[in-house]
Design an enzyme around this catalytic site. Structure first.
Site, short mmCIF file in Angstrom:
data_model
loop_
_atom_site.label_atom_id
_atom_site.label_comp_id
_atom_site.label_asym_id
_atom_site.label_seq_id
_atom_site.Cartn_x
_atom_site.Cartn_y
_atom_site.Cartn_z
N SER A 129 34.60 106.54 18.54
CA SER A 129 33.83 105.61 19.38
C SER A 129 34.36 104.18 19.26
O SER A 129 34.88 103.77 18.21
CB SER A 129 32.37 105.63 18.95
OG SER A 129 31.63 104.62 19.61
N TYR A 153 33.92 101.98 25.35
CA TYR A 153 32.85 101.30 26.06
C TYR A 153 33.52 100.09 26.68
O TYR A 153 34.00 99.20 25.96
CB TYR A 153 31.74 100.87 25.10
CG TYR A 153 30.79 102.00 24.70
CD1 TYR A 153 30.24 102.83 25.67
CD2 TYR A 153 30.43 102.20 23.38
CE1 TYR A 153 29.36 103.85 25.32
CE2 TYR A 153 29.55 103.21 23.02
CZ TYR A 153 29.02 104.03 24.00
OH TYR A 153 28.15 105.03 23.66
N THR A 179 33.33 106.00 28.65
CA THR A 179 31.93 106.41 28.79
C THR A 179 31.25 105.53 29.84
O THR A 179 31.27 104.30 29.76
CB THR A 179 31.21 106.31 27.44
OG1 THR A 179 31.84 107.23 26.54
CG2 THR A 179 29.73 106.67 27.56
N LYS A 260 33.53 110.04 30.97
CA LYS A 260 32.41 110.73 30.30
C LYS A 260 31.08 110.31 30.91
O LYS A 260 30.83 109.11 31.09
CB LYS A 260 32.43 110.40 28.80
CG LYS A 260 31.30 111.02 27.99
CD LYS A 260 31.52 110.79 26.50
CE LYS A 260 30.51 111.53 25.63
NZ LYS A 260 29.29 110.80 25.38
N HIS A 284 24.88 112.36 27.58
CA HIS A 284 24.78 111.54 26.37
C HIS A 284 23.69 112.09 25.44
O HIS A 284 23.01 111.34 24.74
CB HIS A 284 24.48 110.09 26.75
CG HIS A 284 25.09 109.07 25.83
ND1 HIS A 284 26.17 108.31 26.19
CD2 HIS A 284 24.77 108.67 24.57
CE1 HIS A 284 26.48 107.47 25.20
NE2 HIS A 284 25.65 107.69 24.20
C1 FNR Z 1 26.15 109.30 20.71
N1 FNR Z 1 26.95 109.45 21.84
C2 FNR Z 1 27.94 108.53 22.10
N2 FNR Z 1 28.75 108.70 23.17
C3 FNR Z 1 29.76 107.85 23.42
O1 FNR Z 1 30.48 108.04 24.41
N3 FNR Z 1 29.98 106.79 22.56
C4 FNR Z 1 29.21 106.56 21.49
O2 FNR Z 1 29.43 105.61 20.74
C5 FNR Z 1 28.12 107.43 21.26
N4 FNR Z 1 27.26 107.21 20.23
C6 FNR Z 1 26.30 108.14 19.93
C7 FNR Z 1 25.48 107.95 18.82
C8 FNR Z 1 24.57 108.95 18.45
C9 FNR Z 1 23.72 108.74 17.25
C10 FNR Z 1 24.48 110.13 19.21
C11 FNR Z 1 23.56 111.24 18.80
C12 FNR Z 1 25.25 110.29 20.32
C13 FNR Z 1 26.81 110.64 22.70
C14 FNR Z 1 27.66 111.77 22.19
O3 FNR Z 1 29.02 111.52 22.43
C15 FNR Z 1 27.30 113.10 22.89
O4 FNR Z 1 27.38 112.92 24.28
C16 FNR Z 1 25.91 113.57 22.50
O5 FNR Z 1 25.76 113.49 21.09
C17 FNR Z 1 25.67 114.98 22.95
O6 FNR Z 1 24.37 115.38 22.69
P1 FNR Z 1 23.97 116.30 21.43
O7 FNR Z 1 24.65 117.62 21.60
O8 FNR Z 1 24.40 115.58 20.20
O9 FNR Z 1 22.47 116.40 21.50
#
Ligand code: FNR
Length: 387
Positions: A129, A153, A179, A260, A284
């Site tokens: 990330s 981002y 994203t 994404k 997400h």
């Molecule tokens: C994320 N996700 C996320 N996505 C992204 O593109 N950049 C990021 O920095 C983050 N940060 C982030 C923090 C936390 C705590 C979570 C749980 C999720 C989203 C991540 O990439 C992914 O899309 C989700 O975690 C998918 O959902 P599940 O399967 O974890 O429920």
């Protein structure tokens, strides 16, 4: 060929000498253990989602609306889970989705490094990330031969965006994942009730604070004036991108560009027409909008619209069975999110490795038992709607 399902043999054999797995092998128990171990505000940050969390809940339960049809007389004693993604040969179809606070989930506060080491150990790609405790160069240096992807981002300040992409390229990342759904933070009651937003404390901003273009925009360095640096970060973090911006993003790199957060077939088609290399279908994990649709239900439409372009998928994947269902619905590769954050919180690199091996073992054994020896054997007709 080594089969991931052999992990169960290891576990049972260790049991003969009285050794139990250090962590549970199933998500529900890992999640409960992690929540007992993590600081409450961090546990809530990872677990929490938008609104009443309906979307993140149905992301998970929607998988139960599909069943895998068992086939017999297949003799699936040899299975192959390998894939090719953007020309990269990968041993399995899973990857670690980007998690911004993954750094903080580790007991030593360096979770990106642990995730990269787990990636290196297993050959499973990590998406790093933008929001990171350790700078992207340090994370990349821990990946060894395992491909990593840099998740962007996109800052409003184009100079900073360009600098981040070029740093990621130079560091050896194999693709840029932009994203799209997080230029503004969704309404997250758990974090709001605790007034907890890690970035405002200056956490997970090292990619910005180490960036020459970002630093040059500050009157004083982040080390000298942290509040001013955080304020500057807040003012450039979220870029509400429009289609025209995709032309610019595409021009920034020759690496595979993956977008994404794509959930509508028209958006997938248009992004592909504009030159992206991969579509990442994701909501997400329900953290950004409580729109009420499970990501897995959106996947088939995205796959149909994407033609030969690879479709990555995440949101709600909790088990090897979920991975198999997403692949059968057309995903090229499947992202694991919260489960590996919990594995990390409990047992560092080993915890992530255990979580990913458990998911792969279940997937492999499902392929064995249900008679689908190759991923290509898994198609929509391998599934039946359960209701
Ligand atoms: C994320 N996700 C996320 N996505 C992204 O593109 N950049 C990021 O920095 C983050 N940060 C982030 C923090 C936390 C705590 C979570 C749980 C999720 C989203 C991540 O990439 C992914 O899309 C989700 O975690 C998918 O959902 P599940 O399967 O974890 O429920």
């Amino acid at each position: 060929m080594a089969h991931y399902g052999n992990y169960q043999t290891e576990i049972y054999i260790a049991g003969l000498s009285g050794r139990l797995p250090k962590l549970p092998v199933n998500f529900r128990d890992i999640e409960a253990r992690a929540h007992a171990a993590m600081p409450p505000e961090l546990g809530d940050y990872v677990a929490g989602g938008c609104g009443n969390e309906h979307t993140q809940d149905i992301n998970v339960t929607a998988f139960e609306r599909w069943g895998v049809i068992p086939r017999m007389f297949v003799g699936a004693d040899k299975r192959d889970m390998s894939i090719e993604l953007f020309g990269l040969p990968l041993p399995t179809p899973i990857f670690m989705s980007p998690i911004g606070v993954i750094g903080l989930c580790a007991q030593d506060g360096h979770g990106e490094i642990a995730a990269a080491r787990a990636a290196r150990h297993l050959g499973i790609p990590m998406m790093a990330s933008t929001l990171s405790v350790d700078p992207l160069e340090k994370v990349a240096s821990e990946l060894g031969d395992t491909p990593g992807f840099f998740q962007l981002y996109t800052p409003v300040d184009r100079g900073v965006a360009e600098s981040l992409v070029h740093r990621a390229e130079t560091a050896g990342f194999k693709g840029i994942v932009v994203t799209l759904d997080t230029w503004i933070t969704g309404w997250r009651p758990r974090d709001l009730n605790r007034a907890n937003f890690p970035q405002f404390h200056g956490h997970i901003l090292s990619n910005y604070f180490s960036d020459p273009v970002f630093r040059s925009s500050l009157p004083k360095s982040p080390e000298e004036d942290l509040p001013a640096a955080v304020q500057r970060w807040g003012s450039i973090f979220g870029n509400p991108l429009k289609w025209d911006d995709l032309t610019w993003l595409r021009s920034l790199t020759k690496l595979p560009l993956i977008v994404k957060g794509i959930c509508h077939p028209d958006d997938a088609r248009r992004a592909i027409d504009m030159g992206v290399d991969g579509i990442f279908c994701s909501n997400h994990g329900g953290r950004q909008a409580n729109g009420g649709l499970a990501a897995i239900d959106l996947l088939p439409g995205i796959v149909d619209a994407s033609g030969k372009t690879p479709v990555l998928f995440d949101s709600g994947v909790r088990s090897g069975t979920d991975v198999i269902k997403a692949l059968a619905l057309g995903a090229t590769a499947v992202g694991i999110g919260r489960p590996y954050a919990y594995g990390l919180a409990l047992d560092g690199v080993d915890g992530i490795v255990h979580v990913l091996r458990s998911i792969l073992a279940e997937a492999d054994l499902l392929m064995a038992v249900d008679g689908y020896p190759r991923l290509a054997d898994l198609t929509r007709s391998s599934l039946m709607a359960t209701r």
